[in-house]
Design a protein around this motif. Sequence first.
Motif, short mmCIF file in Angstrom:
data_model
loop_
_atom_site.label_atom_id
_atom_site.label_comp_id
_atom_site.label_asym_id
_atom_site.label_seq_id
_atom_site.Cartn_x
_atom_site.Cartn_y
_atom_site.Cartn_z
N MET A 261 27.13 -23.75 21.30
CA MET A 261 28.05 -24.87 21.13
C MET A 261 29.49 -24.42 21.25
O MET A 261 30.33 -25.09 21.86
N GLN A 262 29.82 -23.26 20.69
CA GLN A 262 31.18 -22.74 20.77
C GLN A 262 31.56 -22.41 22.21
O GLN A 262 32.67 -22.70 22.66
N VAL A 263 30.64 -21.79 22.93
CA VAL A 263 30.93 -21.37 24.29
C VAL A 263 31.04 -22.56 25.23
O VAL A 263 31.94 -22.63 26.08
N HIS A 264 30.13 -23.52 25.10
CA HIS A 264 30.11 -24.66 26.01
C HIS A 264 31.21 -25.68 25.70
O HIS A 264 31.62 -26.44 26.60
N GLY A 265 31.66 -25.74 24.46
CA GLY A 265 32.68 -26.72 24.13
C GLY A 265 32.14 -28.14 24.17
O GLY A 265 30.97 -28.39 23.91
N ALA A 266 32.99 -29.09 24.55
CA ALA A 266 32.65 -30.50 24.48
C ALA A 266 31.47 -30.88 25.36
O ALA A 266 30.70 -31.80 25.01
N ILE A 267 31.26 -30.18 26.47
CA ILE A 267 30.16 -30.55 27.36
C ILE A 267 28.81 -30.38 26.67
O ILE A 267 27.84 -31.04 27.01
N GLY A 268 28.76 -29.48 25.68
CA GLY A 268 27.51 -29.26 24.97
C GLY A 268 27.08 -30.44 24.12
O GLY A 268 25.92 -30.52 23.72
N TYR A 269 28.01 -31.35 23.82
CA TYR A 269 27.68 -32.52 23.00
C TYR A 269 27.09 -33.66 23.82
O TYR A 269 26.58 -34.63 23.25
N THR A 270 27.15 -33.57 25.13
CA THR A 270 26.70 -34.69 25.96
C THR A 270 25.18 -34.74 26.01
O THR A 270 24.50 -33.71 26.07
N ALA A 271 24.66 -35.96 26.02
CA ALA A 271 23.20 -36.13 26.06
C ALA A 271 22.63 -35.69 27.39
O ALA A 271 21.45 -35.34 27.48
N GLU A 272 23.45 -35.68 28.44
CA GLU A 272 22.96 -35.32 29.76
C GLU A 272 22.76 -33.82 29.93
O GLU A 272 22.02 -33.38 30.82
N HIS A 273 23.40 -33.02 29.12
CA HIS A 273 23.31 -31.57 29.27
C HIS A 273 22.02 -31.05 28.61
O HIS A 273 21.66 -31.46 27.52
N ASP A 274 21.34 -30.12 29.30
CA ASP A 274 20.08 -29.60 28.77
C ASP A 274 20.26 -28.78 27.50
O ASP A 274 19.27 -28.49 26.81
N LEU A 275 21.49 -28.41 27.20
CA LEU A 275 21.75 -27.68 25.97
C LEU A 275 21.25 -28.44 24.75
O LEU A 275 20.69 -27.86 23.82
N GLY A 276 21.44 -29.76 24.77
CA GLY A 276 21.04 -30.57 23.63
C GLY A 276 19.55 -30.51 23.32
O GLY A 276 19.14 -30.61 22.16
N LEU A 277 18.73 -30.34 24.36
CA LEU A 277 17.29 -30.25 24.14
C LEU A 277 16.93 -29.05 23.28
O LEU A 277 16.03 -29.12 22.44
N ARG A 278 17.64 -27.94 23.49
CA ARG A 278 17.35 -26.74 22.70
C ARG A 278 18.01 -26.78 21.33
O ARG A 278 17.46 -26.28 20.35
N LEU A 279 19.21 -27.36 21.25
CA LEU A 279 19.89 -27.43 19.97
C LEU A 279 19.06 -28.19 18.95
O LEU A 279 18.88 -27.75 17.81
N THR A 280 18.56 -29.36 19.35
CA THR A 280 17.78 -30.16 18.41
C THR A 280 16.41 -29.53 18.15
O THR A 280 15.89 -29.60 17.03
#
Length: 301
Positions: A261-280
């Motif tokens: 989350m720190q590295v990606h910044g605001a883009i990591g909060y978007t539902a479209e980014h695959d990062l969210g799948l792993r965060l949750t």
Amino acid sequence: MKFQLSPEQRQFSASLHDFLAGAETAAVARAWAAGEHDRGLKLWRGLAELGVPALLADPGLDASLVDVVVACEALGYHAVPGPVIETIAVAPSLLTDRLSSLAAGDLLVTVVAPPEVPLALDADVAGVVLDLTGAELTEASSSPVPSIDPARRLFQVAASASAPSRAFDQGVLAVAAQLLGAGQWLLDASVAYAKQRSQYGREIGSYQAIKHLLADVATQLELARPLLYGAAVADSTFTRDVSAAKVMAGDAAYLAARTAMQVHGAIGYTAEHDLGLRLTKVRALAGAWGTGSFHRARVLR
């Protein structure tokens, strides 16, 4: 003890990653979260062709818990939805029949084991709901209980409290492997993004502060890995070792999520980014099959 994966296990891991990399698992997970299971079930049949659900269900394969860890780490890396832990690692120790259907990928199984596993994952799509005694449960709620991970569809099922058993510990081991896989994806994605994103005319990955953050994650993941594989080959200390592996893998994956989350910044909060799948998923799996406090207490005892 010196431990290394065999050439066959390394090839198995590579085959799984190759298959899942081309399977659009992010889209599959989003569809699963919406209650659309067709793509997920098709993915599961593909995994069955690679022998994943047969690892412990088919004695002819002569597979071990190390093979299960290899598979679950890959499934966690690619955020594969569904009751994979229950079907791959737990059900083969509980079912007395239908093992051939499970091995062939025709049967998904979910497990409820209160108080540590109070809700049944994907009971609406699983063919069988079991408790830790192997008894089949039928009284499941018709609507899912909200989860922080939308792809984890949890259902209330009437079940009595169950004492932890070998099957329970195998589930814990599989969860730890999933956490380690998810943490590795988060690290890989963060490193790749740090090489692409520029700030003040430089790639952010060139800044020492970012390097330190990523190095800390890499270190924690590598410290958790030997505990995970050590637990897979443990005998008399199996219960203690799987709990230690769960704690370490959970902490490492959680650090990977925070850093991502720190590295990606605001883009990591978007539902479209695959990062969210792993965060949750990391947040949900950290408490699945026993919280960190539960497993720390088991190690202490």
